[in-house]
Design an enzyme around this catalytic site. Structure first.
Site, short mmCIF file in Angstrom:
data_model
loop_
_atom_site.label_atom_id
_atom_site.label_comp_id
_atom_site.label_asym_id
_atom_site.label_seq_id
_atom_site.Cartn_x
_atom_site.Cartn_y
_atom_site.Cartn_z
N ARG A 1 -14.07 18.18 14.94
CA ARG A 1 -13.31 17.36 15.87
C ARG A 1 -12.51 18.15 16.89
O ARG A 1 -12.47 17.79 18.06
CB ARG A 1 -12.34 16.51 15.08
CG ARG A 1 -13.08 15.56 14.22
CD ARG A 1 -12.16 14.75 13.39
NE ARG A 1 -12.99 13.70 12.79
CZ ARG A 1 -12.58 12.85 11.90
NH1 ARG A 1 -11.33 12.89 11.48
NH2 ARG A 1 -13.38 11.94 11.41
N GLY B 1 3.74 3.22 -1.34
CA GLY B 1 2.51 3.20 -0.56
C GLY B 1 1.34 2.73 -1.41
O GLY B 1 1.18 3.14 -2.56
C1 LIG Z 1 -9.02 4.48 12.77
C2 LIG Z 1 -9.12 5.47 11.66
C3 LIG Z 1 -10.35 5.73 11.07
C4 LIG Z 1 -10.45 6.65 10.02
N1 LIG Z 1 -11.69 6.88 9.50
C5 LIG Z 1 -11.78 7.75 8.46
C6 LIG Z 1 -13.05 7.99 7.86
O1 LIG Z 1 -14.08 7.43 8.26
N2 LIG Z 1 -13.12 8.85 6.82
C7 LIG Z 1 -12.00 9.48 6.35
O2 LIG Z 1 -12.11 10.21 5.39
N3 LIG Z 1 -10.78 9.25 6.90
C8 LIG Z 1 -10.65 8.41 7.94
N4 LIG Z 1 -9.42 8.20 8.49
C9 LIG Z 1 -8.22 8.80 7.89
C10 LIG Z 1 -7.82 8.02 6.67
O3 LIG Z 1 -8.03 6.65 6.86
C11 LIG Z 1 -6.37 8.19 6.28
O4 LIG Z 1 -6.01 9.52 6.31
C12 LIG Z 1 -6.14 7.69 4.87
O5 LIG Z 1 -6.63 6.39 4.72
C13 LIG Z 1 -4.68 7.74 4.48
O6 LIG Z 1 -4.51 7.13 3.23
P1 LIG Z 1 -3.13 7.16 2.48
O7 LIG Z 1 -3.33 6.45 1.22
O8 LIG Z 1 -2.63 8.55 2.42
O9 LIG Z 1 -2.10 6.39 3.43
P2 LIG Z 1 -2.14 4.95 4.13
O10 LIG Z 1 -3.40 4.24 3.94
O11 LIG Z 1 -1.64 5.18 5.51
O12 LIG Z 1 -1.07 4.13 3.33
C14 LIG Z 1 0.29 4.30 3.50
C15 LIG Z 1 0.99 3.33 2.60
O13 LIG Z 1 2.35 3.67 2.53
C16 LIG Z 1 3.14 2.55 2.76
N5 LIG Z 1 4.39 3.03 3.34
C17 LIG Z 1 4.57 3.94 4.33
N6 LIG Z 1 5.87 4.16 4.53
C18 LIG Z 1 6.53 3.39 3.64
C19 LIG Z 1 7.89 3.19 3.34
N7 LIG Z 1 8.85 3.85 3.98
N8 LIG Z 1 8.21 2.30 2.38
C20 LIG Z 1 7.25 1.62 1.70
N9 LIG Z 1 5.95 1.80 1.93
C21 LIG Z 1 5.59 2.67 2.89
C22 LIG Z 1 2.32 1.63 3.60
O14 LIG Z 1 2.75 0.31 3.40
C23 LIG Z 1 0.94 1.88 3.03
O15 LIG Z 1 0.75 1.08 1.91
C24 LIG Z 1 -9.31 7.31 9.55
C25 LIG Z 1 -8.08 7.04 10.14
C26 LIG Z 1 -7.99 6.17 11.20
C27 LIG Z 1 -6.66 5.99 11.89
#
Ligand SMILES: Cc1cc2nc3c(=O)[nH]c(=O)nc-3n(C[C@H](O)[C@H](O)[C@H](O)COP(=O)(O)OP(=O)(O)OC[C@H]3O[C@@H](n4cnc5c(N)ncnc54)[C@H](O)[C@@H]3O)c2cc1C
Ligand code: SF4
Ligand code: FES
Lengths: 641, 255
Positions: free
Chosen positions: A333, A40
């Site tokens: 929320r 990820g």
């Molecule tokens: C529309 C929207 C708006 C938001 N706005 C806000 C905000 O304003 N403020 C805030 O704090 N939060 C916000 N959030 C929440 C926040 O964006 C997410 O919780 C956060 O970005 C998640 O980050 P992450 O790095 O955990 O995962 P992600 O950004 O979801 O990244 C997941 C990664 O894992 C990889 N991956 C997944 N499964 C696999 C696999 N099996 N094999 C290989 N790679 C894989 C993907 O390719 C990706 O690179 C928002 C969410 C949404 C949906």
């Protein structure tokens, strides 16, 4: 199963500092002898991969998109919290900690949340140094806005594209390490299993999504930064590819899954327009700073946005301002969503379906002018107009709640390690900091805290104890076994050739969960949902139709594998919701409410995080409880009145 | 609505592709272009035909993954992304032609899916500020005027979709590269490395086989994020001032 939170002793404010001191270090010259896999490249993964590579570890990073820059984090709009107190409005690390614990309805670990608040200030410094163009005031200093669940302005933002700018910052740091040769990046590659030997995570199995090649990768530690599982509902605000597969397969290899029923429903999304709907679009919560939420006092069936002006002020019910005078439109929320749904249940919803409420900017535009509103929300207004055809400068938006975020996830200890040694979970993939409800702008903060400022310290302790010689090569039989398992599953999916598409089955699963395990839950509905999901799962394995082969780009096959995992997760969510007979945060059990209809927690029985253990195919999972101890905050029923 | 779709089908990188025609009877004006494709794909699967492959993820116009060349325009007739294009933009009975991005540096992987990894390699060549995690100054230590911050943001808004390349008769990537170079050239944090950055990124861009810029401004007209060609002018200034130095770059990558 034994699992310990490893929360350090001592006063809250000193725990992290003391813990960092007590952690064993890897000598700088030895770091290059270790390999770390990061799955990820969202905020959590990109920041972790870059930071670990900077320290000298050899990193392999994976994502399923064509570029790390496209991770779902890119879509975050509103902002990121940090206890900088630049506004001199009474913010502090303690207040951010307190708001987050309270916002989460007292279902998270104090020590983790405090650490999150503590490192939040470093995140902003880091991002600015990388060239993230945050919004600024005329004097040149950083601007802030306020967000739901807080009474101070501590949210940093970059127009309505904060996630994009933060991710591009982390991506640039990652790129620098790719160029340095310290990170090897695998794009369009999906992780399909974790390999565990002698009780330790040793590597992963992946599929090259373009060629279909199944590959084994070994390492000293594996970090899952794979995001949340909101897409289990089919319709959500998540990117289409977001899925639970990595976390779920880790769960089946021994990692406990915590609080699966804690899913956040966001109050301000664009309502569904028809059966073709493939995803839901969020309108940032920051809009509630200036937008006022209302419905007519009496039902007006089918009321359109352009007719809203015809409803006189006296016939409008600004229900959030009425019920929660001190927080008004800025209640958390879960509260905003549930109240919106209540209005629609009463028949006072607006729009063609009656499943919407107004979010009105007319007063704000009158107060500060169109230009100011446009500078703050211009791109959101444009997006809204693009999708619905209505212009929010001229008429109110119509909004409805939608699945948005998952507080549940892989159980982790204070070091972010899952119950499988050497296997870590960061970002939305873990369950650690948000309890039963996440405050706005706190997910970006958590993802970057985990990746930039927590894992670089905590992983060293594990690796130092492990030693670089303790590594298993991909020739180990465990890798072969895992590869065989992955291949067997793919062959099975391709051989069914049934009558239903993956999407059809996924949609049915989503509807079932939305209805019975969504904004409001009760025992009877949950039991019905459990049965329905079991039937759906059986149907899936007999009736799904996946065309094409395994040795080529095959997006239906990718989806099928993910939906198969969602089917299993869905049942666990229902089990978890059934088990928790209290209401807390997002989890509203109709059986447990106050006379005014607010969520009623039962701390005597449920002040724990549930941590579920996989017991084998078609076996009920075993519930473990991590009791939560609150030494610093007093548990009160949340009130935003 | 009913529409006729002429879609480019190509099995893989090495097989020759061709247009195939589909009649689509179940189109609602509220559907996004991608939802229209979803419905078509469901129908294809039901008939035992392989669905049309296309890239997409966020469906909110921000990840830059969707990439269809529709009726002669990248992302279709409006200045937005394909996922944010709605069928109400088209006429009932219309014939719509859908192709992948066409550029030497973006080889087709399958159907409408192309390989844009060249963009990543350009960013890896220098699209960053060289700071490690930790040990950085307080975020408010260096004030940045609002105008500059806003301008940097405008450049940073690029989503890396590649429409600019697809729009350009020379398949030039100048708009994309200049957006990143400008963001960092504007911000004090990016100043120390601005010369090398411009040189390295341009060298990588050339190595990847993108064409030269001949100022047709087709990129700006088609960019879904309204990235301005003034960024290209800035890149040229940065680049030529860089060339005065004796700094040498080595390039790798490019396929
Ligand atoms: C529309 C929207 C708006 C938001 N706005 C806000 C905000 O304003 N403020 C805030 O704090 N939060 C916000 N959030 C929440 C926040 O964006 C997410 O919780 C956060 O970005 C998640 O980050 P992450 O790095 O955990 O995962 P992600 O950004 O979801 O990244 C997941 C990664 O894992 C990889 N991956 C997944 N499964 C696999 C696999 N099996 N094999 C290989 N790679 C894989 C993907 O390719 C990706 O690179 C928002 C969410 C949404 C949906
Ligand atoms: S400059 Fe515009 S068209 Fe080019 S990649 Fe960036 S957003 Fe896409
Ligand atoms: S799918 Fe993300 S920009 Fe279109």
């Amino acid at each position: 199963m034994k699992f310990e939170s490893k929360t350090p002793e001592g006063p809250l404010a000193e725990k992290w500092t003391k813990h960092k001191f007590n952690l064993k270090l890897v000598n700088p010259a030895n770091k290059r002898k270790y390999e770390v896999i990061v799955v990820g490249t969202g905020l959590a993964g990109a920041s972790a991969a870059a930071s670990l590579a900077e320290l000298g570890y050899n990193v392999k990073a994976f994502c399923f998109q064509d570029s790390p820059r496209r991770a779902h984090s890119i879509a975050a709009q509103g902002g990121i919290n940090a206890a900088k107190n630049y506004q001199n409005d009474g913010d502090s690390v303690y207040r951010l900690f307190y708001d987050t614990i309270k916002g989460g309805d007292y279902r998270s670990r104090e020590a983790n949340v405090y650490r999150l608040a503590e490192v939040s200030v470093n995140i902003i410094d880091q991002c600015v140094a990388q060239g993230v163009p945050f919004a600024r005031e005329y004097g040149g200093l950083l601007a802030n806005r306020s967000f739901g669940g807080a009474q101070v302005s501590r949210t940093f933002y970059a127009r309505g594209q904060t996630g994009q700018q933060l991710l591009l910052g982390a991506y640039s740091a990652l790129n620098r390490q790719i160029a340095n040769g310290k990170v090897k990046m695998y794009t369009r590659t999906e992780m399909l299993d974790v390999v565990v030997t002698d009780g330790k995570a040793r590597g992963i199995i992946t599929r090259d999504l373009v060629t279909g090649k199944i590959e084994a990768h070994s390492a000293h530690a594996v970090l899952l930064c794979t995001g949340g599982y909101g897409n289990v509902f089919y319709l959500s605000t998540n990117a289409k590819g977001s899925n639970v597969t990595a976390a779920w397969r880790a769960h089946k290899k021994g990692a406990l899954f915590a609080n699966p029923c804690f899913t956040q429903i966001h109050p301000t999304c664009i309502p569904v327009s028809g059966d073709h709907q493939s995803k839901l679009t969020l309108m940032s919560e920051s809009l509630r700073n200036d937008g006022r939420v209302w419905v007519p006092k009496t039902a007006h069936k089918g009321l359109k946005a352009k007719e809203a002006a015809s409803i006189p002020e006296s016939d409008r019910d600004y229900f959030l301002e009425r019920k929660y005078p001190s927080f008004g439109n800025l209640v958390p929320r879960d509260v905003a969503s549930r109240n919106g749904k209540m209005m629609c249940d009463e028949g006072r919803g607006v729009g063609a379906t009656g499943l919407a409420v107004f979010l009105d900017f007319a007063d704000a535009i009158k107060r500060v002018g169109r230009d100011v509103i446009s500078a703050k929300y211009g791109n959101l207004f444009d997006m809204y107009k693009q999708i619905t055809g209505d212009d929010p400068y001229e008429m109110p938006m119509m909004i409805f709640p939608a699945v948005h975020y998952t507080m549940g996830g892989l159980w982790v200890d204070y070091n972010l390690m899952t119950s499988v040694p050497g296997l870590y979970a960061l970002g939305e993939a873990n369950y650690s900091d948000h309890g039963a409800n996440r405050l706005g702008a706190s997910a970006l903060m958590q993802g970057l805290a985990d990746g930039y400022f927590v894992i670089p310290y905590t992983i060293g302790d594990y690796l130092a104890h492990l030693g670089w010689n303790d590594k298993v090569g991909t020739d180990h039989p465990a890798f072969k076994e895992a590869i065989d398992g992955v291949n067997a599953k793919i062959s099975k999916l391709l051989s069914i050739k049934g009558k239903k598409t993956v999407d059809e089955l996924h949609r049915e699963l989503g509807l079932t969960l939305w209805e019975h395990c969504g904004m409001s839950r009760n025992e009877e509905g949950l039991k019905a949902a459990k049965k329905k999901i079991q039937e759906l799962r059986a149907d899936f394995w007999q009736n799904v139709n996946v065309l094409g082969g395994s040795n080529e780009l095959n997006m239906e096959l990718e989806k099928a594998g993910r939906v198969a995992d969602f089917m299993e997760l869905g049942e666990l969510m229902v089990d978890d919701a059934l088990n928790r007979k209290e209401s807390c945060g997002c989890h509203f059990r109709e059986e447990s409410q106050t006379p005014e209809g607010e969520a009623l927690r039962i701390d005597s029985d449920y002040a724990f995080s549930s941590a579920w253990e996989y017991k084998g195919e078609n076996q009920p999972e075993e519930l473990h409880k991590e009791e939560l101890h609150f030494e610093n905050v007093k548990l009160t029923q949340r009130s935003y009145k | 609505m009913k529409i006729t779709l002429k879609v480019w089908r190509q099995k893989n990188r090495t097989t020759k592709g061709e247009f195939k025609t589909y009649q689509h009877e179940h189109v609602s004006p509220d559907m996004s272009f991608l939802e229209m494709m979803d419905v078509l794909n469901t129908e294809l699967i039901k008939k035992g035909e392989e669905p049309i492959h296309f890239d997409h993820d966020c469906r909110e116009g921000i990840c830059g993954m969707c990439s269809m060349y529709i009726n002669g325009h990248p992302h279709g007739p409006l200045q937005t992304t394909t996922c944010q294009l709605h069928m109400r933009t088209f006429k009932d009975g219309e014939t719509i032609t859908v192709e992948p991005w066409r550029a030497q540096a973006f080889p087709v992987i399958k159907d409408l899916v192309v390989d844009r990894s060249a963009f990543d390699r350009i960013q890896q060549a220098g699209g960053y500020v060289s700071v490690n995690t930790g040990g950085v100054p307080d975020a408010n230590e260096i004030p940045i005027s609002k105008n500059i911050a806003d301008e940097a943001f405008d450049s940073a808004a690029c989503i890396g979709c590649g429409a600019c390349v697809a729009a350009c008769k020379n398949s030039s990537a100048m708009l994309f590269v200049s957006a990143k170079v400008s963001q960092f050239a504007l911000l004090p944090q990016g100043h120390a490395e601005r010369k090398e950055r411009a040189e390295k990124m341009v060298a990588q861009m050339d190595a990847e086989g993108f064409g030269n810029c001949s100022n047709t401004k087709a990129c700006e007209a088609e960019c879904p994020k309204a990235i301005s060609v003034s960024n290209i002018a800035r890149l040229n200034r940065e680049y030529f001032s860089a060339m005065v130095s004796s700094y040498k770059v080595t390039v790798g990558g490019g396929e």
